[in-house]
Design a protein around this motif. Structure first.
Motif, mmCIF file in Angstrom:
data_model
loop_
_atom_site.group_PDB
_atom_site.id
_atom_site.type_symbol
_atom_site.label_atom_id
_atom_site.label_comp_id
_atom_site.label_asym_id
_atom_site.label_seq_id
_atom_site.Cartn_x
_atom_site.Cartn_y
_atom_site.Cartn_z
ATOM 1 N N ASN A 19 -17.370 9.046 -11.699
ATOM 2 C CA ASN A 19 -17.692 7.869 -12.524
ATOM 3 C C ASN A 19 -19.174 7.500 -12.521
ATOM 4 O O ASN A 19 -19.536 6.373 -12.856
ATOM 5 C CB ASN A 19 -16.852 6.655 -12.096
ATOM 6 C CG ASN A 19 -15.370 6.940 -12.157
ATOM 7 O OD1 ASN A 19 -14.894 7.540 -13.121
ATOM 8 N ND2 ASN A 19 -14.634 6.541 -11.139
ATOM 9 N N TRP A 20 -20.024 8.439 -12.097
ATOM 10 C CA TRP A 20 -21.468 8.289 -12.296
ATOM 11 C C TRP A 20 -21.804 9.124 -13.524
ATOM 12 O O TRP A 20 -21.659 10.347 -13.511
ATOM 13 C CB TRP A 20 -22.250 8.803 -11.087
ATOM 14 C CG TRP A 20 -22.274 7.877 -9.912
ATOM 15 C CD1 TRP A 20 -21.262 7.094 -9.463
ATOM 16 C CD2 TRP A 20 -23.384 7.645 -9.039
ATOM 17 N NE1 TRP A 20 -21.653 6.393 -8.358
ATOM 18 C CE2 TRP A 20 -22.953 6.706 -8.072
ATOM 19 C CE3 TRP A 20 -24.678 8.131 -8.972
ATOM 20 C CZ2 TRP A 20 -23.794 6.256 -7.057
ATOM 21 C CZ3 TRP A 20 -25.517 7.691 -7.962
ATOM 22 C CH2 TRP A 20 -25.074 6.751 -7.021
ATOM 23 N N ASP A 21 -22.235 8.488 -14.581
ATOM 24 C CA ASP A 21 -22.463 9.169 -15.849
ATOM 25 C C ASP A 21 -23.947 9.197 -16.190
ATOM 26 O O ASP A 21 -24.632 8.173 -16.113
ATOM 27 C CB ASP A 21 -21.696 8.476 -16.973
ATOM 28 C CG ASP A 21 -20.185 8.562 -16.757
ATOM 29 O OD1 ASP A 21 -19.738 9.545 -16.133
ATOM 30 O OD2 ASP A 21 -19.475 7.648 -17.202
ATOM 31 N N ILE A 46 -28.714 6.629 -15.286
ATOM 32 C CA ILE A 46 -27.384 6.845 -14.721
ATOM 33 C C ILE A 46 -26.630 5.528 -14.712
ATOM 34 O O ILE A 46 -27.133 4.516 -14.217
ATOM 35 C CB ILE A 46 -27.483 7.398 -13.286
ATOM 36 C CG1 ILE A 46 -28.297 8.696 -13.276
ATOM 37 C CG2 ILE A 46 -26.098 7.635 -12.700
ATOM 38 C CD1 ILE A 46 -28.810 9.084 -11.912
ATOM 39 N N TYR A 47 -25.429 5.539 -15.297
ATOM 40 C CA TYR A 47 -24.541 4.382 -15.245
ATOM 41 C C TYR A 47 -23.533 4.600 -14.108
ATOM 42 O O TYR A 47 -22.925 5.670 -14.007
ATOM 43 C CB TYR A 47 -23.782 4.222 -16.553
ATOM 44 C CG TYR A 47 -24.510 3.432 -17.617
ATOM 45 C CD1 TYR A 47 -25.819 3.014 -17.452
ATOM 46 C CD2 TYR A 47 -23.867 3.088 -18.807
ATOM 47 C CE1 TYR A 47 -26.474 2.287 -18.423
ATOM 48 C CE2 TYR A 47 -24.517 2.357 -19.788
ATOM 49 C CZ TYR A 47 -25.817 1.961 -19.588
ATOM 50 O OH TYR A 47 -26.465 1.238 -20.552
ATOM 51 N N THR A 48 -23.352 3.577 -13.282
ATOM 52 C CA THR A 48 -22.384 3.663 -12.195
ATOM 53 C C THR A 48 -21.515 2.407 -12.214
ATOM 54 O O THR A 48 -21.941 1.358 -12.719
ATOM 55 C CB THR A 48 -23.072 3.774 -10.823
ATOM 56 O OG1 THR A 48 -23.645 2.501 -10.470
ATOM 57 C CG2 THR A 48 -24.158 4.822 -10.836
ATOM 58 N N TYR A 107 -17.376 0.780 -16.588
ATOM 59 C CA TYR A 107 -18.003 0.532 -15.291
ATOM 60 C C TYR A 107 -17.735 -0.896 -14.820
ATOM 61 O O TYR A 107 -17.607 -1.154 -13.618
ATOM 62 C CB TYR A 107 -19.502 0.795 -15.387
ATOM 63 C CG TYR A 107 -19.814 2.103 -16.085
ATOM 64 C CD1 TYR A 107 -19.668 3.318 -15.432
ATOM 65 C CD2 TYR A 107 -20.199 2.117 -17.427
ATOM 66 C CE1 TYR A 107 -19.924 4.509 -16.084
ATOM 67 C CE2 TYR A 107 -20.456 3.299 -18.080
ATOM 68 C CZ TYR A 107 -20.312 4.500 -17.414
ATOM 69 O OH TYR A 107 -20.544 5.686 -18.063
ATOM 70 N N ALA A 141 -25.588 12.177 -9.002
ATOM 71 C CA ALA A 141 -24.710 11.811 -10.113
ATOM 72 C C ALA A 141 -23.812 12.965 -10.548
ATOM 73 O O ALA A 141 -22.728 12.740 -11.090
ATOM 74 C CB ALA A 141 -25.544 11.333 -11.300
ATOM 75 N N MET A 151 -20.820 12.660 -7.956
ATOM 76 C CA MET A 151 -20.144 11.385 -7.745
ATOM 77 C C MET A 151 -19.198 11.082 -8.904
ATOM 78 O O MET A 151 -19.580 11.191 -10.067
ATOM 79 C CB MET A 151 -21.162 10.255 -7.614
ATOM 80 C CG MET A 151 -21.963 10.283 -6.330
ATOM 81 S SD MET A 151 -20.930 9.969 -4.876
ATOM 82 C CE MET A 151 -20.543 8.227 -5.129
#
Length: 334
Positions: A87-89, A38-40, A284, A82, A85
């Motif tokens: 912009n959690w990709d 997960i990218y945040t 991000y 995710a 949320m």
């Protein structure tokens, strides 16, 4: 005695089996990793807090900061969070790792890239500021081995020599390989975990010429005047902070303050010649910069269009500039 212990354990399990089952499920959920990451939106690191010159902390009117992406492992609870949320990709793990490479192995490799980035930034900044720096050693560690390579070399091997010739740069390696014929075998001496070993690699032909199917990353040992100390955290890795680190070191050892009271955030790799390189995760990093009230965001020219798209999509109040070289960034900030 053992029978009594067995009976007590059995009685405890029978009485508390529901509680134990719940705990086992929770442990499984929080520690079992699915094949995703997960990218945040990340944050920023004030490099003034990381740099000391002659044991003196820096004090400038503004700040030079590197931005970062937060990467979260794909456990079941984090994946559920995710999905709700903004912009959690969620990304497939294969999108950020190569075949047979785990996230932990990737992070270990990224730490080596970070050290190379610190070295490049330091050497570049001291050179541009016309301060004294003496390189005492080049360390070349293998960071990639192609599937088609015929070799017993391993990732992280430190290359010492090829066919008896000491290697310091990738161009020297290319020169040796280009002097060979296809199917020739070269002898490579490496340092592997503190032990010198003799390895070999077979030369083969590609569309780009003769290869042995490896890439290495150079780090350096050096002495500077003034002395400089750059601290990092164990959780940090990667090379994308190179541009901002080179600017911060330059600012620390030169006679002027290029921040001019501004909060400057940026991202981009840097090589020893001052070229700024493309990075991943610009969305991000930009969102993290805005969250921390940055005035200016610097990025590589290859990432500029995407950064502008993100700015327009989220109506962000920040000035974005693309830079291709260290000199361009310095002139822009001045």
């Amino acid at each position: 005695m053992l029978n009594k212990i067995y009976v007590k354990i059995k009685e405890f399990i029978i009485k508390n089996y529901k509680f134990l089952v719940v705990w086992l499920i929770l442990i499984f959920m929080f520690f079992y990793e699915l094949p995703y990451v997960i990218y945040t939106p990340g944050g920023i690191v004030n490099l003034e807090d990381r740099i000391k010159v002659d044991d003196t902390p820096l004090k400038d009117s503004g700040s030079l900061n590197m931005s970062y992406v937060s990467l979260v492992k794909g456990t079941i609870p984090m994946l559920l969070i995710a999905t709700i949320m903004p912009n959690w990709d969620i990304l497939d793990k294969d999108e950020i790792t190569i075949e047979d490479e785990s996230v932990d192995e990737l992070l270990e490799l990224e730490k080596l890239y970070m050290q190379s980035s610190i070295d490049n930034a330091t050497i570049l900044a001291f050179t541009k500021a016309k301060k004294e720096i003496t390189i005492t050693k080049n360390v070349n560690n293998i960071v990639f081995i192609a599937d088609e390579a015929n070799t017993d070399l391993e990732i992280y091997d430190e290359i010492i020599s090829v066919d008896g010739i000491t290697i310091t740069t990738i161009d020297e390696l290319k020169s040796i390989i280009n002097s060979k014929n296809e199917e020739d075998t070269v002898k490579i001496i490496v340092n592997r975990n503190g032990t010198e070993k003799e390895c070999s690699a077979k030369v083969y032909m590609t569309d780009d010429g003769l290869k042995i199917g490896i890439s290495f990353l150079t780090t350096y040992e050096y002495v500077t005047d003034p002395e400089i100390d750059i601290s990092t955290k164990s959780s940090e890795s990667g090379s994308s902070g190179g541009l901002m680190l080179s600017l911060a070191i330059y600012n620390a050892i030169s006679d002027e303050d290029i921040t001019k009271g501004r909060t400057i955030v940026g991202t981009g790799t840097i090589d020893i010649d001052g070229n700024v390189g493309e990075i991943d995760g610009i969305k991000y990093k930009l969102l993290g910069a805005v969250k921390n009230k940055a005035d200016i965001f610097l990025c590589p020219k290859e990432n500029y269009n995407e950064a502008i798209e993100v700015k327009n999509e989220f109506d962000l109040d920040i000035k974005i500039y693309s830079v291709a070289t260290f000199d361009e960034a310095i002139n822009l900030l001045k």
